[in-house]
Design an enzyme around this catalytic site. Structure first.
Site, PDB file in Angstrom:
ATOM      1  N   HIS A  63      36.076  35.359  33.236  1.00 50.24           N
ATOM      2  CA  HIS A  63      36.075  34.848  31.768  1.00 50.24           C
ATOM      3  C   HIS A  63      37.110  33.770  31.910  1.00 50.24           C
ATOM      4  O   HIS A  63      38.281  34.000  32.062  1.00 50.24           O
ATOM      5  CB  HIS A  63      36.538  35.826  30.934  1.00 50.24           C
ATOM      6  CG  HIS A  63      35.254  36.833  30.652  1.00 50.24           C
ATOM      7  ND1 HIS A  63      35.467  37.970  30.427  1.00 50.24           N
ATOM      8  CD2 HIS A  63      33.970  36.744  30.575  1.00 50.24           C
ATOM      9  CE1 HIS A  63      34.197  38.614  30.409  1.00 50.24           C
ATOM     10  NE2 HIS A  63      33.225  37.848  30.369  1.00 50.24           N
ATOM     11  N   GLU A  66      40.932  33.327  29.955  1.00 50.09           N
ATOM     12  CA  GLU A  66      41.598  34.788  30.297  1.00 50.09           C
ATOM     13  C   GLU A  66      42.664  34.110  31.355  1.00 50.09           C
ATOM     14  O   GLU A  66      42.591  34.758  32.447  1.00 50.09           O
ATOM     15  CB  GLU A  66      40.827  35.971  30.601  1.00 50.09           C
ATOM     16  CG  GLU A  66      39.937  36.247  29.532  1.00 50.09           C
ATOM     17  CD  GLU A  66      38.811  37.350  29.710  1.00 50.09           C
ATOM     18  OE1 GLU A  66      39.076  38.040  30.861  1.00 50.09           O
ATOM     19  OE2 GLU A  66      38.062  37.544  28.864  1.00 50.09           O
ATOM     20  N   ARG A 119      34.620  30.746  27.399  1.00 48.75           N
ATOM     21  CA  ARG A 119      34.535  32.084  28.137  1.00 48.75           C
ATOM     22  C   ARG A 119      33.541  32.071  29.248  1.00 48.75           C
ATOM     23  O   ARG A 119      33.623  32.482  30.394  1.00 48.75           O
ATOM     24  CB  ARG A 119      34.080  33.281  27.304  1.00 48.75           C
ATOM     25  CG  ARG A 119      33.596  34.564  27.611  1.00 48.75           C
ATOM     26  CD  ARG A 119      33.284  35.484  26.577  1.00 48.75           C
ATOM     27  NE  ARG A 119      32.548  36.708  27.205  1.00 48.75           N
ATOM     28  CZ  ARG A 119      33.023  37.926  26.939  1.00 48.75           C
ATOM     29  NH1 ARG A 119      34.545  37.897  27.069  1.00 48.75           N
ATOM     30  NH2 ARG A 119      32.409  38.954  27.589  1.00 48.75           N
ATOM     31  N   HIS A 187      40.870  41.052  33.715  1.00 45.52           N
ATOM     32  CA  HIS A 187      40.432  40.102  32.459  1.00 45.52           C
ATOM     33  C   HIS A 187      41.748  40.474  31.690  1.00 45.52           C
ATOM     34  O   HIS A 187      42.757  41.237  32.056  1.00 45.52           O
ATOM     35  CB  HIS A 187      39.473  40.929  31.953  1.00 45.52           C
ATOM     36  CG  HIS A 187      37.926  40.913  32.581  1.00 45.52           C
ATOM     37  ND1 HIS A 187      37.150  39.994  31.768  1.00 45.52           N
ATOM     38  CD2 HIS A 187      37.661  41.564  33.579  1.00 45.52           C
ATOM     39  CE1 HIS A 187      35.985  40.218  32.752  1.00 45.52           C
ATOM     40  NE2 HIS A 187      36.137  40.982  33.863  1.00 45.52           N
ATOM     41  N   GLU A 262      42.213  45.075  31.827  1.00 41.40           N
ATOM     42  CA  GLU A 262      42.488  44.294  30.482  1.00 41.40           C
ATOM     43  C   GLU A 262      43.829  44.090  30.649  1.00 41.40           C
ATOM     44  O   GLU A 262      44.524  44.999  29.986  1.00 41.40           O
ATOM     45  CB  GLU A 262      41.687  44.656  29.354  1.00 41.40           C
ATOM     46  CG  GLU A 262      40.178  44.905  29.305  1.00 41.40           C
ATOM     47  CD  GLU A 262      39.481  43.622  29.193  1.00 41.40           C
ATOM     48  OE1 GLU A 262      40.128  42.409  28.969  1.00 41.40           O
ATOM     49  OE2 GLU A 262      38.397  43.538  29.242  1.00 41.40           O
TER      50      GLU A 262
HETATM   51  O1  0X9 Z   1      33.456  42.343  27.892  1.00 47.31           O
HETATM   52  C1  0X9 Z   1      33.929  42.400  29.137  1.00 47.31           C
HETATM   53  O2  0X9 Z   1      33.276  41.547  30.006  1.00 47.31           O
HETATM   54  C2  0X9 Z   1      35.344  42.734  29.329  1.00 47.31           C
HETATM   55  N1  0X9 Z   1      36.047  42.535  28.124  1.00 47.31           N
HETATM   56  S1  0X9 Z   1      36.648  41.038  27.720  1.00 47.31           S
HETATM   57  O3  0X9 Z   1      37.517  41.098  26.660  1.00 47.31           O
HETATM   58  N2  0X9 Z   1      37.773  40.551  28.998  1.00 47.31           N
HETATM   59  O4  0X9 Z   1      35.502  40.110  27.731  1.00 47.31           O
HETATM   60  C3  0X9 Z   1      35.039  44.251  29.839  1.00 47.31           C
HETATM   61  C4  0X9 Z   1      34.547  44.611  30.880  1.00 47.31           C
HETATM   62  C5  0X9 Z   1      34.284  45.817  31.443  1.00 47.31           C
HETATM   63  N3  0X9 Z   1      33.067  46.171  31.934  1.00 47.31           N
HETATM   64  C6  0X9 Z   1      32.826  46.590  32.955  1.00 47.31           C
HETATM   65  N4  0X9 Z   1      33.475  46.636  33.876  1.00 47.31           N
HETATM   66  N5  0X9 Z   1      31.579  47.245  33.113  1.00 47.31           N
HETATM   67 ZN    ZN Z   2      37.192  38.946  30.347  1.00 46.44          ZN
END
Ligand code: 0X9
Ligand code: ZN
Length: 300
Positions: A63, A66, A119, A187, A262
């Site tokens: 993303h 980030e 993003r 992330h 995260e």
């Molecule tokens: O939504 C996302 O892709 C991630 N959060 S973010 O706020 N950085 O966009 C979380 C992704 C976690 N998902 C998996 N690993 N399945």
């Molecule tokens: Zn992310």
């Protein structure tokens, strides 16, 4: 040398990776994990600091906005190479590392030139740009928490792997799949440590191992500066999301250690985390990786 008190452009990051390889022959090798819509490379480094062949993949910057993700990964690479303490040296030398700090380079460049909060990728889809590259992977693609609207922030793409970034990186990962046992994606933000899956709240066979390993890692994070993280599977900890890189790695290769961080913070600065937090974020995260791989090893 590289200034870890500020964020860097893609060109600066790639030049740093090149310089590491030049200055550490035999230890650091530049690797290319794929390519982008705008014709860039997904550049990384492979670290071979000991004789062990058990590989770990670190993925950052999927993303674009980030920025703490690539920045922390670069700081960690530097620490792994500097061998400052016994725990880090042990971690560094007992694995082969495949490290890609910026797997969405087009998006990352765009956050520097045009829109700091971009993003997605930058491939045009009709009137809008980009799929969410963490919704475009081919495991349970579009089975929840992803949008079929190209203008959405969580657009899954026109098909699984419709973006060349995810497609080419998946091919690279397939080519090295017998060489790695762990995949860690970085992330921001929210201070969470999560494991698959994202499309279902159902627990995997190794749920208890993944949770215990994550809990050790989360304890280790808090020791240095008191930073609090929460651990759990993706669907129960953050939200339902399908088509992520980590889910594809888990669902395709069944690797035992697959995590998504995260990183800092919990929303005060959000994606605009001040650069003076790069070092502390990276150091506490490295502490957690030490704990994670100690515990993973103990659990076989
Ligand atoms: O939504 C996302 O892709 C991630 N959060 S973010 O706020 N950085 O966009 C979380 C992704 C976690 N998902 C998996 N690993 N399945
Ligand atoms: Zn992310």
């Amino acid at each position: 040398s590289f200034d870890f008190t500020r964020y860097h452009t893609l060109d600066e990051i790639y030049a740093f990776l090149d310089s590491l390889a030049k200055e550490n022959p035999g230890k650091v090798q530049v690797i290319v994990g794929g390519k982008t819509h705008e014709g860039r490379q997904i550049k990384g480094v492979k670290l071979t600091l000991g004789s062990s062949k058990s590989g770990i993949v670190l993925e950052g910057g999927i993303h674009a906005r980030e920025w703490i993700s690539p920045a922390s990964i670069l700081y960690i690479v530097n620490e792994l190479l500097q061998n400052k303490n016994a725990d880090v040296r042990q971690l560094a030398e007992s694995h082969e590392w495949y490290i890609f700090p910026v797997v969405n380079p087009d998006g990352y460049v765009y956050t520097h030139t045009t829109n700091r909060l971009w993003r997605k990728t930058r491939k045009p889809y009709g009137l809008c740009y980009g799929s969410d590259p963490n919704r475009n992977w081919g495991y349970k693609w579009m089975s929840g928490g992803a949008s079929n609207n190209p203008c959405s922030e969580t657009y899954g793409g026109s098909s699984a792997f419709s973006d060349v970034e995810t497609k080419s990186l998946s091919e690279y990962l397939t080519s090295i799949s017998s060489k790695f046992n762990a995949y860690v994606s970085f992330h921001s933000y929210s201070q969470l440590l999560m494991f698959p899956y994202g499309h279902t709240t159902q627990h995997l066979d190794n749920y208890n191992d993944e949770l215990q390993i994550a809990n050790k890692a989360v304890q280790a994070i808090s020791k240095r500066y008191g930073t609090k993280y929460k651990a759990g599977n993706v669907a129960e900890t953050i939200y339902i999301a399908s088509g992520s890189s980590v889910d594809w790695v888990k669902g395709t290769f069944h690797k035992p250690v697959t995590y998504t961080y995260e990183l800092r913070d919990t929303g005060r600065h959000g994606f605009l985390l001040p650069a003076d937090q790069i070092a502390p974020t990276a150091l506490e995260t490295l502490d957690s990786l030490v704990a994670m791989f100690k515990e993973a090893k103990a659990r076989g």
